[in-house]
Design a protein around this motif. Structure first.
Motif, short mmCIF file in Angstrom:
data_model
loop_
_atom_site.label_atom_id
_atom_site.label_comp_id
_atom_site.label_asym_id
_atom_site.label_seq_id
_atom_site.Cartn_x
_atom_site.Cartn_y
_atom_site.Cartn_z
N ALA A 118 0.83 -1.20 0.00
CA ALA A 118 0.00 0.00 0.00
C ALA A 118 0.87 1.26 0.00
N LEU A 119 1.93 1.27 0.77
CA LEU A 119 2.83 2.43 0.78
C LEU A 119 3.53 2.61 -0.57
N GLY A 120 3.91 1.47 -1.17
CA GLY A 120 4.50 1.55 -2.51
C GLY A 120 3.52 2.11 -3.51
N GLY A 121 2.27 1.64 -3.45
CA GLY A 121 1.25 2.17 -4.35
C GLY A 121 0.99 3.64 -4.12
N ALA A 122 1.04 4.06 -2.84
CA ALA A 122 0.86 5.48 -2.53
C ALA A 122 2.00 6.31 -3.13
N GLY A 123 3.23 5.76 -3.07
CA GLY A 123 4.36 6.48 -3.67
C GLY A 123 4.22 6.62 -5.17
N VAL A 124 3.79 5.55 -5.84
CA VAL A 124 3.61 5.59 -7.29
C VAL A 124 2.48 6.56 -7.64
N SER A 125 1.36 6.47 -6.93
CA SER A 125 0.23 7.36 -7.21
C SER A 125 0.60 8.81 -6.93
N GLY A 128 -11.31 -1.70 -4.84
CA GLY A 128 -10.03 -1.34 -5.43
C GLY A 128 -9.65 -2.22 -6.60
N LEU A 129 -9.92 -3.54 -6.48
CA LEU A 129 -9.63 -4.47 -7.58
C LEU A 129 -10.49 -4.16 -8.79
N ALA A 130 -11.78 -3.87 -8.56
CA ALA A 130 -12.66 -3.52 -9.67
C ALA A 130 -12.16 -2.27 -10.39
N GLY A 131 -11.73 -1.27 -9.61
CA GLY A 131 -11.20 -0.06 -10.22
C GLY A 131 -9.95 -0.33 -11.04
N SER A 132 -9.04 -1.15 -10.51
CA SER A 132 -7.82 -1.47 -11.26
C SER A 132 -8.13 -2.20 -12.56
N VAL A 151 2.26 -0.50 -12.63
CA VAL A 151 2.91 -0.88 -11.36
C VAL A 151 1.93 -0.71 -10.21
N ALA A 152 1.19 0.41 -10.19
CA ALA A 152 0.21 0.63 -9.13
C ALA A 152 -0.86 -0.45 -9.12
N GLY A 160 -3.10 -5.55 -6.97
CA GLY A 160 -3.38 -6.98 -7.10
C GLY A 160 -2.71 -7.79 -6.00
N ALA A 161 -1.47 -7.43 -5.66
CA ALA A 161 -0.78 -8.12 -4.57
C ALA A 161 -1.50 -7.91 -3.24
N ILE A 162 -2.04 -6.70 -3.03
CA ILE A 162 -2.80 -6.42 -1.81
C ILE A 162 -4.05 -7.29 -1.75
N VAL A 163 -4.74 -7.41 -2.85
CA VAL A 163 -5.96 -8.23 -2.89
C VAL A 163 -5.64 -9.69 -2.60
N ILE A 164 -4.61 -10.20 -3.25
CA ILE A 164 -4.25 -11.62 -3.04
C ILE A 164 -3.85 -11.86 -1.59
N ALA A 165 -3.02 -10.98 -1.03
CA ALA A 165 -2.58 -11.15 0.37
C ALA A 165 -3.76 -11.01 1.33
N THR A 166 -4.69 -10.11 1.02
CA THR A 166 -5.87 -9.94 1.89
C THR A 166 -6.74 -11.19 1.87
N LEU A 167 -6.98 -11.73 0.67
CA LEU A 167 -7.78 -12.95 0.58
C LEU A 167 -7.10 -14.12 1.28
N TRP A 168 -5.79 -14.22 1.13
CA TRP A 168 -5.07 -15.30 1.81
C TRP A 168 -5.19 -15.15 3.32
N LEU A 169 -5.05 -13.90 3.81
CA LEU A 169 -5.16 -13.65 5.24
C LEU A 169 -6.57 -13.94 5.74
N TRP A 170 -7.56 -13.60 4.95
CA TRP A 170 -8.96 -13.84 5.33
C TRP A 170 -9.25 -15.34 5.41
N ARG A 171 -8.83 -16.09 4.39
CA ARG A 171 -9.05 -17.54 4.37
C ARG A 171 -8.29 -18.21 5.51
N ARG A 172 -7.08 -17.74 5.77
CA ARG A 172 -6.29 -18.32 6.86
C ARG A 172 -6.98 -18.10 8.20
N THR A 173 -7.54 -16.88 8.39
CA THR A 173 -8.21 -16.58 9.65
C THR A 173 -9.45 -17.44 9.84
#
Length: 441
Positions: free
Chosen positions: A18-25, A123-127, A147-148, A153-166
């Motif tokens: 997210a910080l990387g995306g903020a820097g690019v944006s 966010g994924l729909a917007g991308s 790049v943004a 996409g990496a945020i979405v994948i990591a979020t879904l993985w974290l959600w499923r793991r929880t």
């Protein structure tokens, strides 16, 4: 790695993306609204990759300048412009704040996960939408935009993985208890408030910068128009010769010097103030432009015009620099005056703190005599006389007169004018010499 540690790692990964995306944006936002005129030496940092052919058909300016590069609306008479990069910046900052403060991956159950999934899904729909627009509608690619979107996409994948793991691993999270619910609710509201405040702050900043750029472009256009007028020799000459000739402007104060009065050279009178920034700029112009235009030189007469109060009075500190130049002239003539004249401008930043004794020493003067003259009434009266003359002419420093005519402000810094008027005055002198020669015959 334990389940808890892997969860923290995933959360940190999301925050980093997210910080990387903020820097690019943020980089794209800075380049918005005419910011793409970048010199090659400025092509450093992330911005350089936008002009590089990382992917085929890369054209960041065209993508950013398309109808999908920003969204605008009107609030009353005010046009509200919201760049897509600003939306991306606000989104990435919100994700970083949310995961940093709320950490939804650490709790099983509750209402934080639905909000998190909904936000990253939006966010994924917007991308996906913007990627399709670049591929189909614009037919150009913005490498930094890509790049943004990849970071998103990496945020979405990591979020879904974290959600499923929880959901699947009860041992990796802690059950929700009433006290924790209240704490997490406060954290959630705080995170939402911070994210919203950041988004509003980003927009206000961008709106202010955009307005400043608009005003600067207006100034640039005006400056170009003024430059075009200054480069027109006929126009500047007409403006100069339209001025009335001031009689008795020249006196004999410069008659005792090699650079003093000479009927063969044009006479330049300058009303100056040694504590005046524009006067210092004109001094640079005189040496850099006027001296070049008049190859045979000019007769220079310096008159004093320090800033006075509304009543026309001037105190000792206001007159000090002008009195120093006049005291130098009374001791060493116009040559000494010119040396002091230059030294006073060189040490202008010192203002009232100038060491006048040291300046007199640098100018090659008798310091004791200089200090006596500097504080004398005749020197003060000479300066006040010049101030009175300037007031009668309704001019303030710097005011420039050539052969008794006021040089318009439009012409003062125009090399074209000085070259043209130099040639014109040379023709007048030749014609005058011819008439005198015929009369003598």
């Amino acid at each position: 790695m334990s389940s808890a540690a892997s969860g923290r790692t995933a959360t940190l990964f999301i925050i980093a993306c997210a910080l990387g995306g903020a820097g690019v944006s943020g980089t794209l936002l800075k380049a918005h609204d005419g910011g793409w005129q970048i010199a090659s030496r400025d092509g450093v940092g992330l911005i350089q990759y936008c002009n590089a052919q990382i992917i085929p058909n890369a054209d960041c300016p065209q993508v950013m300048g398309s109808r999908w590069g920003s969204f605008d609306a009107r609030i009353g008479s005010h046009r509200v412009l919201v760049p897509t990069s600003l939306i991306g910046l606000a989104y990435f900052v919100a994700v970083a704040v949310w995961f940093g403060m709320v950490s939804p991956g650490g709790v099983r159950g509750g209402w934080t996960w639905p909000i998190t999934i909904l936000a990253v899904a939006a966010g994924l729909a917007g991308s996906l939408f913007l990627v399709v627009i670049m591929a189909v509608s614009v037919s150009r690619w913005c490498p930094l935009c890509v790049v943004a979107h990849l970071l998103n996409g990496a945020i979405v994948i990591a979020t879904l993985w974290l959600w499923r793991r929880t959901r699947r691993s009860p041992d990796c999270s802690v059950p929700v208890v009433p006290g924790m619910i209240r704490l997490r609710r406060r954290l959630a509201w705080s995170a939402a408030t911070v994210a919203l405040g950041a988004a509003v702050g980003f927009w206000l900043y961008f709106d202010a910068v955009t307005e400043a750029r608009r005003q600067w472009r207006k100034y640039t256009h005006l400056k170009q128009a003024v430059t075009a007028l200054q480069d027109d020799p006929q126009l500047t000459l007409r403006a100069f010769y339209a001025q009335e000739v001031v009689e008795d402007l020249w006196d004999d104060r410069n008659a005792d010097s090699e650079w003093g009065v000479s009927t063969l050279r044009p006479r330049l009178t300058v009303f100056t103030d040694y504590d005046c920034g524009p006067c210092a700029c004109f001094e640079s112009t005189r040496e850099r432009v006027i001296s070049v235009a008049f190859t045979d030189g000019v007769d220079l007469q310096v008159r004093y015009c320090p800033e006075t109060t509304g009543t026309g009075r001037a105190d000792v500190s206001t007159l000090a620099a002008s009195c120093a130049a006049e005291a130098a002239r009374r001791q060493g003539g116009s040559d000494a005056q010119l040396r002091m004249h230059r030294l006073l401008f060189i040490h202008r930043q010192a203002g009232p703190q100038r060491d006048y004794a040291d300046l007199a020493r640098q100018a090659g003067l008798d310091v004791d005599r200089f200090l006596e003259d500097w504080q004398s009434e005749p020197v003060r009266e000479a300066v006040l006389s010049d101030i009175g003359l300037a007031n009668s002419l309704k001019v303030s420093a710097p005011a420039v007169f050539l052969e008794g005519r006021r040089v318009p402000d439009l012409c003062v810094e125009s090399p074209t004018f000085w070259e043209a008027v130099s040639a014109e005055l040379a023709k007048e002198r030749v014609a005058a010499s011819s008439e005198i020669g015929e009369e003598l015959r």
